[in-house]
Design an enzyme around this catalytic site. Sequence first.
Site, PDB file in Angstrom:
ATOM      1  N   GLU A 318       0.969  -1.359   0.147  1.00 23.47           N
ATOM      2  CA  GLU A 318      -0.024  -0.052  -0.049  1.00 23.47           C
ATOM      3  C   GLU A 318       0.775   1.271   0.081  1.00 23.47           C
ATOM      4  O   GLU A 318       0.569   2.302  -0.678  1.00 23.47           O
ATOM      5  CB  GLU A 318      -1.086   0.091   1.169  1.00 23.47           C
ATOM      6  CG  GLU A 318      -1.880   1.229   1.178  1.00 23.47           C
ATOM      7  CD  GLU A 318      -3.004   1.016   2.099  1.00 23.47           C
ATOM      8  OE1 GLU A 318      -4.001   1.815   2.181  1.00 23.47           O
ATOM      9  OE2 GLU A 318      -2.968  -0.010   3.077  1.00 23.47           O
ATOM     10  N   LYS A 337      -7.825   0.530  11.474  1.00 25.28           N
ATOM     11  CA  LYS A 337      -7.467  -0.416  12.077  1.00 25.28           C
ATOM     12  C   LYS A 337      -6.448  -0.813  13.266  1.00 25.28           C
ATOM     13  O   LYS A 337      -6.538  -1.694  13.951  1.00 25.28           O
ATOM     14  CB  LYS A 337      -7.064  -1.689  10.974  1.00 25.28           C
ATOM     15  CG  LYS A 337      -8.114  -1.864   9.667  1.00 25.28           C
ATOM     16  CD  LYS A 337      -7.514  -2.969   8.724  1.00 25.28           C
ATOM     17  CE  LYS A 337      -8.496  -2.932   7.689  1.00 25.28           C
ATOM     18  NZ  LYS A 337      -8.769  -1.936   6.876  1.00 25.28           N
ATOM     19  N   HIS A 342      -9.589  -5.137  12.382  1.00 23.54           N
ATOM     20  CA  HIS A 342      -9.694  -5.556  10.938  1.00 23.54           C
ATOM     21  C   HIS A 342     -10.981  -6.325  11.053  1.00 23.54           C
ATOM     22  O   HIS A 342     -11.513  -7.488  11.439  1.00 23.54           O
ATOM     23  CB  HIS A 342      -8.830  -6.383  10.562  1.00 23.54           C
ATOM     24  CG  HIS A 342      -9.037  -6.594   8.949  1.00 23.54           C
ATOM     25  ND1 HIS A 342      -9.873  -5.933   8.341  1.00 23.54           N
ATOM     26  CD2 HIS A 342      -8.034  -6.904   8.024  1.00 23.54           C
ATOM     27  CE1 HIS A 342      -9.689  -6.245   6.917  1.00 23.54           C
ATOM     28  NE2 HIS A 342      -8.620  -6.683   6.756  1.00 23.54           N
ATOM     29  N   PHE A 401      -8.240 -10.211   0.053  1.00 26.11           N
ATOM     30  CA  PHE A 401      -7.573 -11.581  -0.589  1.00 26.11           C
ATOM     31  C   PHE A 401      -8.330 -11.816  -2.057  1.00 26.11           C
ATOM     32  O   PHE A 401      -9.455 -11.276  -2.397  1.00 26.11           O
ATOM     33  CB  PHE A 401      -8.165 -12.718   0.153  1.00 26.11           C
ATOM     34  CG  PHE A 401      -7.490 -12.962   1.568  1.00 26.11           C
ATOM     35  CD1 PHE A 401      -6.241 -12.108   1.976  1.00 26.11           C
ATOM     36  CD2 PHE A 401      -7.781 -14.119   2.204  1.00 26.11           C
ATOM     37  CE1 PHE A 401      -5.432 -12.131   3.224  1.00 26.11           C
ATOM     38  CE2 PHE A 401      -6.692 -14.194   3.691  1.00 26.11           C
ATOM     39  CZ  PHE A 401      -5.834 -13.200   3.898  1.00 26.11           C
TER      40      PHE A 401
END
Length: 413
Positions: A318, A337, A342, A401
């Site tokens: 990121e 987070k 999360h 994912f």
Amino acid sequence: MGVATARTADIAVTGLGVLSPVGLTPEANWAGLCRGRSVAAYDADLAGLPVDFSCRVPGFDAVAELGARWARRTDRFSQFAVAAARRAVADAGLDPGAWDGERVGVVLGVGSNSLHTYTSEFRELSDERPDRVSPLALPRSVPNMAAGEVAMDLGACGPGFTTASACASGATAIGVARDLLRGGACDVVLAGGSESACCRMSATCFARLRALSRRTAEPELASRPFDADRDGFVLGEGAAVLVMERYAGARARGARVRALLRGYGATSDAHHPIAPLPDGSGAARAIRTALRDAECAPHEVGHVNAHGTSTRLNDAAEAAALSRVFGQHPPPVTAPKSVIGHALGAAGALEAAYTVLSLEHQVIPPIANFGHQDGDHKLDVVAGAPRRAAMSAAITCSFGFGGHNAVLVFTTE
């Protein structure tokens, strides 16, 4: 055209409903974020596992919120969704008893099936007791029931469905809701995400993937996005629902416009089931797509609400993506987070709500537990205390994912 000029294609956010580990209202969430301290703690339901802590939503009473019958037939992720949706609709000043339900849609992101129900029901089956499996096991646990329960509760008879793009699900739902409004399929869409994955199976699976922090002695220090000593994320839960309307319609009914959704970008890494593209190029394409959609130049972005999971690979990718888009001087970065853990499929929706609140308050909350960065990509990390900033635009990034990337651009009115 700059971000200060509202366009007919813009979508107004007129209501927020937020339930998270720092509270059950937008005000409580904002205060918790600005304190900048993680609420991760020992979780008795995870006792004996390699990772035995999480971030739970405190004080949520499903019976008090929904009634005993409704609470009994639904799982926690659906309960969160209905409670958040009710709050969002009230915040928007809408009356479900008076609206045209056929013009109201529901799009909610959910990252997975309800493993709470499946774990207990599969135990009955494996013990050769199929007659003990609940007839409600399937309808209470499949992901689409969050949207379905909200629609039933509020009489929303327009398009209703669930988006499943792993940890980008909530942001994807908001982007899809934007498209429904732009295309004229709805006048109002309740969009966001809900998830409750603080269960033994989820904790075990993520621990086996080495995705969870192992700081069992100090759980409050575990989530530390972009910090050089990060070692994984903390399981969380919650829900956020945004009431979204076309800007012109919201203004016509005299609604308070909390922010505008100006842009949405989605891409796929097409790289790996779990790991992001190391160079961040897939995420960078999503950011650029969202900025183009918003007609917003990179230098107009006042802050980035980062996905920021506190995992080695995600944070590095990121940071690389932000460097690709914004160069050597990226906007200030925060990562919720670090405080709330999360929330998986709900994370993108929660962070969208937080981005709206940041624009309203003109303040960027800090990242908890941040000490120092590593690697070649240096970010302007907000840490230690909230930072006041004059902002007309901000972006929120969500990655999941499967290589799913979703980015939203919000602006002030």
